[in-house]
Write a protein that holds these residues in place. Structure first.
Motif, PDB file in Angstrom:
ATOM      1  N   ASP A   1     -38.616 -33.202  -0.318  1.00 43.31           N
ATOM      2  CA  ASP A   1     -38.035 -33.977  -1.413  1.00 43.31           C
ATOM      3  C   ASP A   1     -36.546 -33.676  -1.575  1.00 43.31           C
ATOM      4  OD1 ASP A   1     -40.425 -35.159  -1.885  1.00 43.31           O
ATOM      5  OD2 ASP A   1     -40.951 -33.922  -3.637  1.00 43.31           O
ATOM      6  N   VAL A   2     -36.200 -32.400  -1.404  1.00 42.76           N
ATOM      7  CA  VAL A   2     -34.777 -32.035  -1.482  1.00 42.76           C
ATOM      8  C   VAL A   2     -34.002 -32.805  -0.418  1.00 42.76           C
ATOM      9  CG1 VAL A   2     -33.105 -30.176  -1.097  1.00 42.76           C
ATOM     10  CG2 VAL A   2     -35.129 -29.753  -2.489  1.00 42.76           C
ATOM     11  N   ARG A   3     -34.577 -32.867   0.765  1.00 44.42           N
ATOM     12  CA  ARG A   3     -33.910 -33.617   1.841  1.00 44.42           C
ATOM     13  C   ARG A   3     -33.764 -35.085   1.459  1.00 44.42           C
ATOM     14  NH1 ARG A   3     -35.730 -33.029   7.774  1.00 44.42           N
ATOM     15  NH2 ARG A   3     -33.746 -34.112   7.934  1.00 44.42           N
ATOM     16  N   GLY A   4     -34.780 -35.606   0.807  1.00 50.08           N
ATOM     17  CA  GLY A   4     -34.685 -36.990   0.334  1.00 50.08           C
ATOM     18  C   GLY A   4     -33.542 -37.168  -0.643  1.00 50.08           C
ATOM     19  N   GLY A   5     -33.367 -36.171  -1.514  1.00 46.77           N
ATOM     20  CA  GLY A   5     -32.256 -36.227  -2.470  1.00 46.77           C
ATOM     21  C   GLY A   5     -30.922 -36.143  -1.773  1.00 46.77           C
ATOM     22  N   LEU A   6     -30.845 -35.287  -0.751  1.00 47.53           N
ATOM     23  CA  LEU A   6     -29.584 -35.130  -0.008  1.00 47.53           C
ATOM     24  C   LEU A   6     -29.177 -36.438   0.669  1.00 47.53           C
ATOM     25  CD1 LEU A   6     -30.038 -31.623   1.669  1.00 47.53           C
ATOM     26  CD2 LEU A   6     -28.498 -32.228  -0.200  1.00 47.53           C
TER      27      LEU A   6
ATOM     28  N   LEU B   1     -17.910 -35.059   7.585  1.00 51.27           N
ATOM     29  CA  LEU B   1     -18.068 -33.600   7.600  1.00 51.27           C
ATOM     30  C   LEU B   1     -17.040 -32.950   6.685  1.00 51.27           C
ATOM     31  CD1 LEU B   1     -19.215 -30.950   8.899  1.00 51.27           C
ATOM     32  CD2 LEU B   1     -17.428 -31.182  10.618  1.00 51.27           C
ATOM     33  N   ALA B   2     -15.787 -33.375   6.834  1.00 50.43           N
ATOM     34  CA  ALA B   2     -14.713 -32.789   6.025  1.00 50.43           C
ATOM     35  C   ALA B   2     -14.949 -33.082   4.547  1.00 50.43           C
ATOM     36  CB  ALA B   2     -13.361 -33.336   6.474  1.00 50.43           C
ATOM     37  N   TYR B   3     -15.354 -34.312   4.260  1.00 53.71           N
ATOM     38  CA  TYR B   3     -15.551 -34.668   2.855  1.00 53.71           C
ATOM     39  C   TYR B   3     -16.678 -33.842   2.241  1.00 53.71           C
ATOM     40  CZ  TYR B   3     -16.567 -36.973  -1.439  1.00 53.71           C
ATOM     41  OH  TYR B   3     -16.781 -37.198  -2.765  1.00 53.71           O
ATOM     42  N   ARG B   4     -17.782 -33.711   2.975  1.00 52.27           N
ATOM     43  CA  ARG B   4     -18.911 -32.979   2.403  1.00 52.27           C
ATOM     44  C   ARG B   4     -18.635 -31.485   2.349  1.00 52.27           C
ATOM     45  NH1 ARG B   4     -22.332 -36.737   5.424  1.00 52.27           N
ATOM     46  NH2 ARG B   4     -23.284 -38.194   3.962  1.00 52.27           N
ATOM     47  N   THR B   5     -17.703 -31.025   3.191  1.00 55.28           N
ATOM     48  CA  THR B   5     -17.396 -29.598   3.177  1.00 55.28           C
ATOM     49  C   THR B   5     -16.393 -29.254   2.084  1.00 55.28           C
ATOM     50  OG1 THR B   5     -17.772 -29.591   5.555  1.00 55.28           O
ATOM     51  CG2 THR B   5     -16.692 -27.659   4.635  1.00 55.28           C
TER      52      THR B   5
ATOM     53  N   ALA C   1     -23.416 -37.661  -7.478  1.00 54.93           N
ATOM     54  CA  ALA C   1     -22.660 -36.595  -8.120  1.00 54.93           C
ATOM     55  C   ALA C   1     -23.523 -35.362  -8.322  1.00 54.93           C
ATOM     56  CB  ALA C   1     -22.099 -37.080  -9.449  1.00 54.93           C
ATOM     57  N   ARG C   2     -24.809 -35.581  -8.605  1.00 54.23           N
ATOM     58  CA  ARG C   2     -25.713 -34.458  -8.784  1.00 54.23           C
ATOM     59  C   ARG C   2     -25.850 -33.657  -7.499  1.00 54.23           C
ATOM     60  NH1 ARG C   2     -31.157 -36.576 -11.190  1.00 54.23           N
ATOM     61  NH2 ARG C   2     -30.183 -38.584 -10.876  1.00 54.23           N
ATOM     62  N   VAL C   3     -26.049 -34.375  -6.413  1.00 47.00           N
ATOM     63  CA  VAL C   3     -26.172 -33.694  -5.125  1.00 47.00           C
ATOM     64  C   VAL C   3     -24.869 -32.963  -4.806  1.00 47.00           C
ATOM     65  CG1 VAL C   3     -26.557 -34.001  -2.659  1.00 47.00           C
ATOM     66  CG2 VAL C   3     -27.844 -35.378  -4.291  1.00 47.00           C
ATOM     67  N   GLU C   4     -23.766 -33.651  -5.049  1.00 45.21           N
ATOM     68  CA  GLU C   4     -22.471 -33.041  -4.775  1.00 45.21           C
ATOM     69  C   GLU C   4     -22.263 -31.763  -5.562  1.00 45.21           C
ATOM     70  OE1 GLU C   4     -18.588 -35.302  -4.391  1.00 45.21           O
ATOM     71  OE2 GLU C   4     -20.012 -36.945  -4.566  1.00 45.21           O
ATOM     72  N   LEU C   5     -22.598 -31.835  -6.847  1.00 48.74           N
ATOM     73  CA  LEU C   5     -22.433 -30.658  -7.707  1.00 48.74           C
ATOM     74  C   LEU C   5     -23.256 -29.493  -7.189  1.00 48.74           C
ATOM     75  CD1 LEU C   5     -22.548 -31.868 -11.411  1.00 48.74           C
ATOM     76  CD2 LEU C   5     -20.783 -30.475 -10.337  1.00 48.74           C
ATOM     77  N   ALA C   6     -24.510 -29.784  -6.858  1.00 47.92           N
ATOM     78  CA  ALA C   6     -25.396 -28.727  -6.399  1.00 47.92           C
ATOM     79  C   ALA C   6     -24.899 -28.151  -5.070  1.00 47.92           C
ATOM     80  CB  ALA C   6     -26.809 -29.269  -6.243  1.00 47.92           C
ATOM     81  N   MET C   7     -24.462 -29.026  -4.184  1.00 45.87           N
ATOM     82  CA  MET C   7     -23.952 -28.568  -2.887  1.00 45.87           C
ATOM     83  C   MET C   7     -22.688 -27.726  -3.074  1.00 45.87           C
ATOM     84  SD  MET C   7     -25.742 -29.433  -0.182  1.00 45.87           S
ATOM     85  CE  MET C   7     -24.708 -29.694   1.263  1.00 45.87           C
ATOM     86  N   ALA C   8     -21.846 -28.161  -4.002  1.00 39.69           N
ATOM     87  CA  ALA C   8     -20.581 -27.458  -4.205  1.00 39.69           C
ATOM     88  C   ALA C   8     -20.803 -26.026  -4.673  1.00 39.69           C
ATOM     89  CB  ALA C   8     -19.724 -28.220  -5.213  1.00 39.69           C
ATOM     90  N   ARG C   9     -21.931 -25.798  -5.324  1.00 38.67           N
ATOM     91  CA  ARG C   9     -22.195 -24.453  -5.840  1.00 38.67           C
ATOM     92  C   ARG C   9     -22.712 -23.499  -4.766  1.00 38.67           C
ATOM     93  NH1 ARG C   9     -25.125 -26.814 -10.526  1.00 38.67           N
ATOM     94  NH2 ARG C   9     -23.652 -27.010 -12.236  1.00 38.67           N
ATOM     95  N   LEU C  10     -23.142 -24.039  -3.657  1.00 37.68           N
ATOM     96  CA  LEU C  10     -23.695 -23.176  -2.602  1.00 37.68           C
ATOM     97  C   LEU C  10     -22.588 -22.360  -1.933  1.00 37.68           C
ATOM     98  CD1 LEU C  10     -26.141 -25.569  -0.683  1.00 37.68           C
ATOM     99  CD2 LEU C  10     -26.732 -23.812  -2.374  1.00 37.68           C
TER     100      LEU C  10
ATOM    101  N   GLU D   1     -31.946 -26.381  -8.426  1.00 40.41           N
ATOM    102  CA  GLU D   1     -30.896 -27.151  -9.117  1.00 40.41           C
ATOM    103  C   GLU D   1     -31.393 -28.551  -9.455  1.00 40.41           C
ATOM    104  OE1 GLU D   1     -27.601 -26.611  -9.928  1.00 40.41           O
ATOM    105  OE2 GLU D   1     -27.752 -24.462  -9.494  1.00 40.41           O
ATOM    106  N   PHE D   2     -32.010 -29.175  -8.471  1.00 41.34           N
ATOM    107  CA  PHE D   2     -32.480 -30.547  -8.689  1.00 41.34           C
ATOM    108  C   PHE D   2     -33.584 -30.564  -9.754  1.00 41.34           C
ATOM    109  CE2 PHE D   2     -31.327 -32.049  -4.097  1.00 41.34           C
ATOM    110  CZ  PHE D   2     -29.979 -31.941  -4.428  1.00 41.34           C
TER     111      PHE D   2
END
Ligand SMILES: [Zn+2]
Lengths: 265, 190
Positions: free
Chosen positions: A51-56, B34-38, B126-135, B181-182
């Motif tokens: 599911d996390v992958r789905g969200g990503l 890649l650059a944007y997501r990094t 934005a939610r995914v981005e926020l969570a990714m940014a915290r990693l 996070e999600f």
């Protein structure tokens, strides 16, 4: 069956993630698939991580050009090798051209039409010069400035670098002026179209300027050559005249001598 | 017939600019993504993308023909992203989607909600981005390379200069954090 503790024999977390991404060896896969039916923990976690992958998958980077201008970034970054500076230079061989001109002829223009803030012109495959407005400027003492900065990588500036620097500054100033004029625009698409035009115009102007400079140098060299020829002409004339005088004088001396000889007889 | 990357590289090394332009055409989107997501900033991601190809072009003579062009270009891009992080001394930025009216949203927000909650409620990306940014960087990069670029664990290990098992652990830990996070985000992602 054990619902509170995973009994998988091996690096369970690694195997689970390898299984999740289907990047797993056959033996590990077999072992994990044999384990899954008996392990609620692994099954639950596998589902959750799927599911996390789905969200990503929802996270797409903003495609500015598709979103605003409607074209792919194919026009964004290209390496071109303009041939124009080579023609009509008046130099018989390429090696006769000044160093800066050779560099200009071999130069690479990498133009970015992607955005306003990161216009990036680079003139030399050997990292001679680059203009950038982004954060990747060679670090000076100050923080990255929003204004374009011209940097020279070579420790000792060659004369042609000064020429190119002047050109770059002119081009950048022109672009900035035009960008400032379009700031209060009515839409992103229109703005992007204008930016593209400006960048293209700046490239054309830059090439025109180079061509002008080339012509100028060629003309200067021509004038110099003519001046040299005149000088040589004049010098030759002087030599010829002086030679003539010498001959006349010698003839006069001979005549005088002959007269004396005939008189003495 | 389309040429392989390796064929294009070989021709580029022979001075054929068009071949290199084809490589740019082929790889600029993945590299930009890649650059944007990094690093999380459009402008800087575009800078990284440009600089990646410039550096690759300049370094062409040093390219080992047995190497994979994509791995090489990814490495250059990731190094530039790392330089960016060092230079900016910060973690990825989360940009608000442009169509988000914060004033309108602020009117609708409950007193206990943070701006992050607000953003999260409004926009999945934005939610995914926020969570990714915290990693942590390594976890985020490993996830980005696996999830969005489909690299193998081995390729990621080579790029990150770490053992294969470390890559898997980074992915497992990163995904587990994202899962939490999600789960606590309003309007769950997953
Ligand atoms: Zn288990």
């Amino acid at each position: 069956m054990n619902d509170t503790r995973c009994t998988f024999d091996g690096p369970r977390d690694e195997v689970l993630v390898a299984y999740l991404y289907d990047d797993i060896g056959p033996r590990e896969r077999e072992a994990f698939e044999a384990h899954l039916p008996d392990c609620l923990i692994c099954r639950t976690e596998l589902d959750a991580l799927s599911d996390v992958r789905g969200g990503l998958a929802a996270w797409a980077p903003p495609d500015v050009l598709d979103g605003i201008g409607g074209t792919a970034p194919s026009s964004a970054l290209r390496i071109v090798n303009p041939e124009s500076p080579r023609v009509s230079t008046g130099f018989r061989t390429f090696a006769e051209a000044p160093v800066w001109l050779q560099a200009a002829a071999a130069m690479l223009v990498v133009a970015a039409s992607l955005g306003l803030a990161n216009l990036n012109l680079t003139y030399s495959p050997s990292a001679g010069l680059s203009v950038s407005t982004g954060w990747m400027l060679p670090a000076p003492a100050v923080t990255p400035a929003p204004a374009p900065v011209v940097t020279a990588a070579a420790p000792t500036p060659d004369p042609w670098q000064a020429d190119l620097t002047v050109l770059e500054q002119k081009v950048m100033a022109g672009v900035k002026a035009q960008l400032a004029a379009t700031e209060a625009s009515d839409g992103d698409a229109a703005l992007l179209a204008r930016v593209r035009n400006i960048v293209q115009e700046s490239e054309r102007r830059q090439q025109r300027e180079l061509a002008l400079r080339v012509a100028e140098v060629a003309r200067e060299s021509q004038v110099q050559r003519q001046a040299d020829l005149v000088k040589i002409d004049r010098n030759l004339g002087l030599i010829q005249r002086s030679t003539g005088v010498e001959v006349m004088r010698t003839q006069q001396q001979l005549n005088t001598l002959a007269q004396r000889v005939s008189q003495q007889r | 017939m389309t040429s392989t990357d390796e064929e294009l590289v070989a021709r580029s090394m022979g001075g054929d600019h068009d071949s290199f332009n084809q490589l740019i055409l082929r790889w600029e989107r993945p590299i930009y993504a890649l650059a944007y997501r990094t690093i999380g900033r459009e402008e800087d991601a575009r800078d990284v993308c440009q600089e990646t190809f410039l550096r690759a072009y300049r370094a062409l003579p040093k390219f080992r023909r047995e190497a994979k062009f994509s791995s090489w270009i990814y490495r250059i891009a990731l190094n530039l992203c790392r330089d960016w992080a060092r230079r900016e001394r910060r973690t990825p930025v989360v940009q608000l989607p442009e169509d988000m009216d914060l004033i309108e949203m602020a009117a609708a927000v409950g007193p206990s909600e943070s701006i992050e909650d607000l953003v999260a409620r409004k926009d999945l990306t934005a939610r995914v981005e926020l969570a990714m940014a915290r990693l942590p960087d390594e976890q985020r990069t490993a996830i980005v390379l696996k999830e969005y670029h489909g690299l193998t664990f081995q390729e990621i290990a080579d790029l990150q200069g770490c053992p294969l098992s470390t890559v898997k652990t980074r992915l497992y830990q990163g995904l587990s954090v994202l899962r939490r996070e999600f789960a606590r985000s309003p309007g769950r992602v997953a």
